[in-house]
Design a protein around this motif. Sequence first.
Motif, PDB file in Angstrom:
ATOM      1  N   GLU A 135      47.616  -3.258  -3.783  1.00 21.39           N
ATOM      2  CA  GLU A 135      47.037  -2.030  -3.227  1.00 21.39           C
ATOM      3  C   GLU A 135      46.567  -2.228  -1.796  1.00 21.39           C
ATOM      4  O   GLU A 135      46.060  -3.286  -1.439  1.00 21.39           O
ATOM      5  CB  GLU A 135      45.853  -1.624  -4.095  1.00 21.39           C
ATOM      6  N   ASP A 136      46.719  -1.149  -1.004  1.00 24.12           N
ATOM      7  CA  ASP A 136      46.232  -1.158   0.388  1.00 24.12           C
ATOM      8  C   ASP A 136      46.556  -2.475   1.074  1.00 24.12           C
ATOM      9  O   ASP A 136      45.681  -3.143   1.649  1.00 24.12           O
ATOM     10  CB  ASP A 136      44.736  -0.856   0.402  1.00 24.12           C
ATOM     11  N   GLU A 179      43.929   5.673  -1.037  1.00 26.86           N
ATOM     12  CA  GLU A 179      42.579   6.114  -1.432  1.00 26.86           C
ATOM     13  C   GLU A 179      41.793   6.670  -0.246  1.00 26.86           C
ATOM     14  O   GLU A 179      40.904   7.489  -0.442  1.00 26.86           O
ATOM     15  CB  GLU A 179      41.812   4.977  -2.088  1.00 26.86           C
ATOM     16  N   ASP A 232      43.820  -5.634  -4.934  1.00 28.26           N
ATOM     17  CA  ASP A 232      43.537  -4.734  -3.824  1.00 28.26           C
ATOM     18  C   ASP A 232      43.409  -5.535  -2.531  1.00 28.26           C
ATOM     19  O   ASP A 232      42.507  -6.348  -2.391  1.00 28.26           O
ATOM     20  CB  ASP A 232      42.216  -3.989  -4.114  1.00 28.26           C
TER      21      ASP A 232
END
Length: 409
Positions: free
Chosen positions: A243-244, A269, A217
């Motif tokens: 992620e992100d 998210e 992440d």
Amino acid sequence: MRIASADVVVTSPARNFVTLVITTDDGLTGLGDATLNGRELSVASYLRDHVAPLLEGRDASRIEDTWQYLYRGAYWRRGPVTMAAVAAVDTALWDIKAKAAGMPLYQLLGGASRTGALAYGHASGRDVPELLDSVRAHLERGYRAIRVQTGIPGLDSVYGVASSAAGGGERYDYEPARRRPLPAEETWDTRAYLRHVPTVFEAVRAEFGPGLPLLHDGHHRMTPIQAARLGKDLEPYDLFWLEDATPAEDQTALRLIRQHTTTPLAIGEVFNSAHDYTVLLQERLIDYVRSAVTHAGGVTGLRRLLDMAGHFGIRSGIHGPTDISPVGMAAALHLDLAVHNFGIQEYMRHAPETLEVFRTSFTFTDGLLHPSDTPGLGVGLDLAAAERFPYAPAYLPVNRLADGTVHDW
Ligand code: CS2
Ligand code: MG
């Protein structure tokens, strides 16, 4: 079946949660998660002061109409607070509908498309030895996919890393460690991070081999070109996803990252509407959609989004940290079981005291999650236990660069 009451329960076992309880005139109850980490009371007020009075007397079976009534009727659309409130109402009404039908919710969503939902857990360590212990501990707990986060040399504390020496067993959970009237402040250095992370995945692959699905992440902290570089540097380690990688309200930034790397990308998210994803989906700039039931307008909102994503070959990766309550988690599992374009489910495991308040029935076996066949969502709320844990202000940390500039946390 009419809505007789809509009550908001704010409770704080281990961390703050906001739960909506809808009761019908024939005695059925439904639960909805309305937790917005660090801004919980705004959603509690939105529900108590502006939504609950509108619900009383409405037909509880009219889920779509209620969703549109709350979404369009508010005039002021989207946003994390509004969509968490809409989500809670929607989820509670789906819980009621499934209970009335005597079925687990996934049966109303088309039935099971798989035997269980592959879960991933959060391994972390302040250094590589502690991280490797944490990966082992998660494998021993049955996880078949693992997120890897580590400390960065020269930085005191970093997102996603348990601060205790017991890295493997200890869960990092910011709120209890940082329960104070003001957010904790952390210092960040992207260049140090970019130098260090590839060495960490080199060590993890050397220890656990090429097959274990590994996730990471980036937590919104990189510029697009920095994210492109990291994605490229991580290609030898064959991640399940990065992620992100960059703050994705600038959706077109993902074009630059995509040009440079084949590392799969997961985003969303912090998104709360399908409109937040339009460019990302149409141009296939991501591989996984991260929104949670709690933040994307409930079961109705997230199902709509996942169906849209599936049209572009993009799969689900529903957000599942401990600030998604067991109610939101259970709702995710029903969607995980039913949708065709399932990818993976985040499962950070709630604290024991949280499970005193929320009585769950979902199972985690051989790396797979299953919502259970209990009618409805399969979660109960123990109101007496909830009262034992009063709300206390708690905030996510704020990140700053060494020169004091506020940075994405
Ligand atoms: C994280 C979350 O689980 C994740 O992927 O991004 O833990 C995030 O930090 C929290 O949900 C914020 O409340
Ligand atoms: Mg994340």
